[in-house]
Scaffold this motif. Structure first.
Motif, PDB file in Angstrom:
ATOM      1  N   UNK A  83      45.771  -0.672   0.714  1.00  0.00           N
ATOM      2  CA  UNK A  83      47.055  -0.172   1.206  1.00  0.00           C
ATOM      3  C   UNK A  83      47.838   0.470   0.064  1.00  0.00           C
ATOM      4  N   UNK A  84      48.417   1.647   0.365  1.00  0.00           N
ATOM      5  CA  UNK A  84      49.352   2.315  -0.543  1.00  0.00           C
ATOM      6  C   UNK A  84      48.824   2.450  -1.969  1.00  0.00           C
ATOM      7  N   UNK A  85      47.758   3.209  -2.114  1.00  0.00           N
ATOM      8  CA  UNK A  85      47.208   3.482  -3.443  1.00  0.00           C
ATOM      9  C   UNK A  85      47.384   4.952  -3.773  1.00  0.00           C
ATOM     10  N   UNK A 103      44.365  18.026  -5.939  1.00  0.00           N
ATOM     11  CA  UNK A 103      44.718  19.296  -6.594  1.00  0.00           C
ATOM     12  C   UNK A 103      45.740  19.100  -7.710  1.00  0.00           C
ATOM     13  N   UNK A 104      45.545  18.043  -8.492  1.00  0.00           N
ATOM     14  CA  UNK A 104      46.430  17.779  -9.613  1.00  0.00           C
ATOM     15  C   UNK A 104      47.742  17.109  -9.247  1.00  0.00           C
ATOM     16  N   UNK A 105      47.991  16.915  -7.949  1.00  0.00           N
ATOM     17  CA  UNK A 105      49.228  16.266  -7.500  1.00  0.00           C
ATOM     18  C   UNK A 105      48.963  14.795  -7.206  1.00  0.00           C
ATOM     19  N   UNK A 106      49.937  13.953  -7.513  1.00  0.00           N
ATOM     20  CA  UNK A 106      49.832  12.533  -7.217  1.00  0.00           C
ATOM     21  C   UNK A 106      50.347  12.290  -5.799  1.00  0.00           C
ATOM     22  N   UNK A 107      49.487  11.720  -4.979  1.00  0.00           N
ATOM     23  CA  UNK A 107      49.833  11.373  -3.591  1.00  0.00           C
ATOM     24  C   UNK A 107      49.542   9.895  -3.391  1.00  0.00           C
ATOM     25  N   UNK A 108      50.002   9.365  -2.264  1.00  0.00           N
ATOM     26  CA  UNK A 108      49.786   7.952  -1.960  1.00  0.00           C
ATOM     27  C   UNK A 108      49.336   7.842  -0.498  1.00  0.00           C
ATOM     28  N   UNK A 109      48.147   7.277  -0.293  1.00  0.00           N
ATOM     29  CA  UNK A 109      47.700   7.081   1.088  1.00  0.00           C
ATOM     30  C   UNK A 109      48.254   5.777   1.640  1.00  0.00           C
ATOM     31  N   UNK A 137      46.676   3.628   4.351  1.00  0.00           N
ATOM     32  CA  UNK A 137      45.640   2.609   4.516  1.00  0.00           C
ATOM     33  C   UNK A 137      44.278   3.280   4.410  1.00  0.00           C
ATOM     34  N   UNK A 138      43.379   2.633   3.686  1.00  0.00           N
ATOM     35  CA  UNK A 138      41.984   3.067   3.613  1.00  0.00           C
ATOM     36  C   UNK A 138      41.115   1.856   3.889  1.00  0.00           C
ATOM     37  N   UNK A 139      40.035   2.073   4.652  1.00  0.00           N
ATOM     38  CA  UNK A 139      39.030   1.045   4.869  1.00  0.00           C
ATOM     39  C   UNK A 139      37.736   1.539   4.227  1.00  0.00           C
ATOM     40  N   UNK A 140      37.169   0.686   3.387  1.00  0.00           N
ATOM     41  CA  UNK A 140      35.914   1.013   2.718  1.00  0.00           C
ATOM     42  C   UNK A 140      34.736   0.446   3.490  1.00  0.00           C
ATOM     43  N   UNK A 141      33.581   1.056   3.306  1.00  0.00           N
ATOM     44  CA  UNK A 141      32.332   0.475   3.784  1.00  0.00           C
ATOM     45  C   UNK A 141      31.861  -0.501   2.711  1.00  0.00           C
ATOM     46  N   UNK A 142      30.968  -1.428   3.065  1.00  0.00           N
ATOM     47  CA  UNK A 142      30.485  -2.385   2.059  1.00  0.00           C
ATOM     48  C   UNK A 142      29.881  -1.716   0.818  1.00  0.00           C
ATOM     49  N   UNK A 143      29.354  -0.496   0.964  1.00  0.00           N
ATOM     50  CA  UNK A 143      28.755   0.196  -0.192  1.00  0.00           C
ATOM     51  C   UNK A 143      29.797   0.898  -1.073  1.00  0.00           C
ATOM     52  N   UNK A 144      31.081   0.784  -0.709  1.00  0.00           N
ATOM     53  CA  UNK A 144      32.145   1.347  -1.531  1.00  0.00           C
ATOM     54  C   UNK A 144      32.619   2.726  -1.115  1.00  0.00           C
TER      55      UNK A 144
END
Length: 153
Positions: A60-62, A67-73, A75-82
């Motif tokens: 959450x919130x990383x 394109x060189x700009x800092x953004x913040x997502x 929510x992200x869900x990863x798969x077990x393989x990363x």
């Protein structure tokens, strides 16, 4: 806070310095309860409770660089393989889900390369499956549960 288009979940709240805080299970801390945060914590519960995604695969919130700009997502869900499985963009309930919101999550996904996208304002939810080669997406009625993705991988 406003009733959202999610099942009812229980949350931990506390007051601090005239702010209402809610406990974020992923960040393991209390955060200020804003309308967007209200949507975000519902999304996290939806993913864990209804879709069976392990807490350990949810972020959450990383910060990400696009394109060189800092953004913040949101929510992200990863798969077990990363690899990234799902990117979720949350808006507060009074923000309409527009093409601008889809453009925002599409820009994030140029870096993240998720298979699925979810856009929500807590009232309206949109789910997409990505075709990364064609740089297009297909709208879905829902996203797969964790059990469905682990069986197919």
């Amino acid at each position: 806070m406003q009733k959202l288009n999610f099942p009812d979940y229980s949350f931990r709240f506390k007051n601090s310095e005239n702010n209402l805080l809610v406990f974020d299970e992923i960040r393991k801390k209390f955060v200020v309860l804003t309308p967007e945060e209200w949507v975000r914590i519902h999304v996290v519960q939806f993913l864990m409770v209804d879709k069976n995604y392990p807490k350990s695969l949810i972020n959450v919130e990383k910060v990400i660089k696009i394109n060189g700009l800092t953004k913040r997502y949101d929510v992200v869900v990863f798969q077990p393989n990363g690899t990234v499985f799902l990117v979720v963009e949350c808006k507060q309930p009074n923000v309409a889900i527009s093409q601008t919101v889809f453009d925002q999550i599409a820009r994030y996904n140029l870096t993240l390369k998720a298979n699925y996208l979810m856009v929500t304002n807590g009232l309206n939810h949109y789910f997409c499956q990505m075709d990364l080669e064609k740089e297009s997406y297909l709208f879905l009625k829902d996203i797969p549960s964790y059990n469905a993705i682990t069986k197919s991988s």
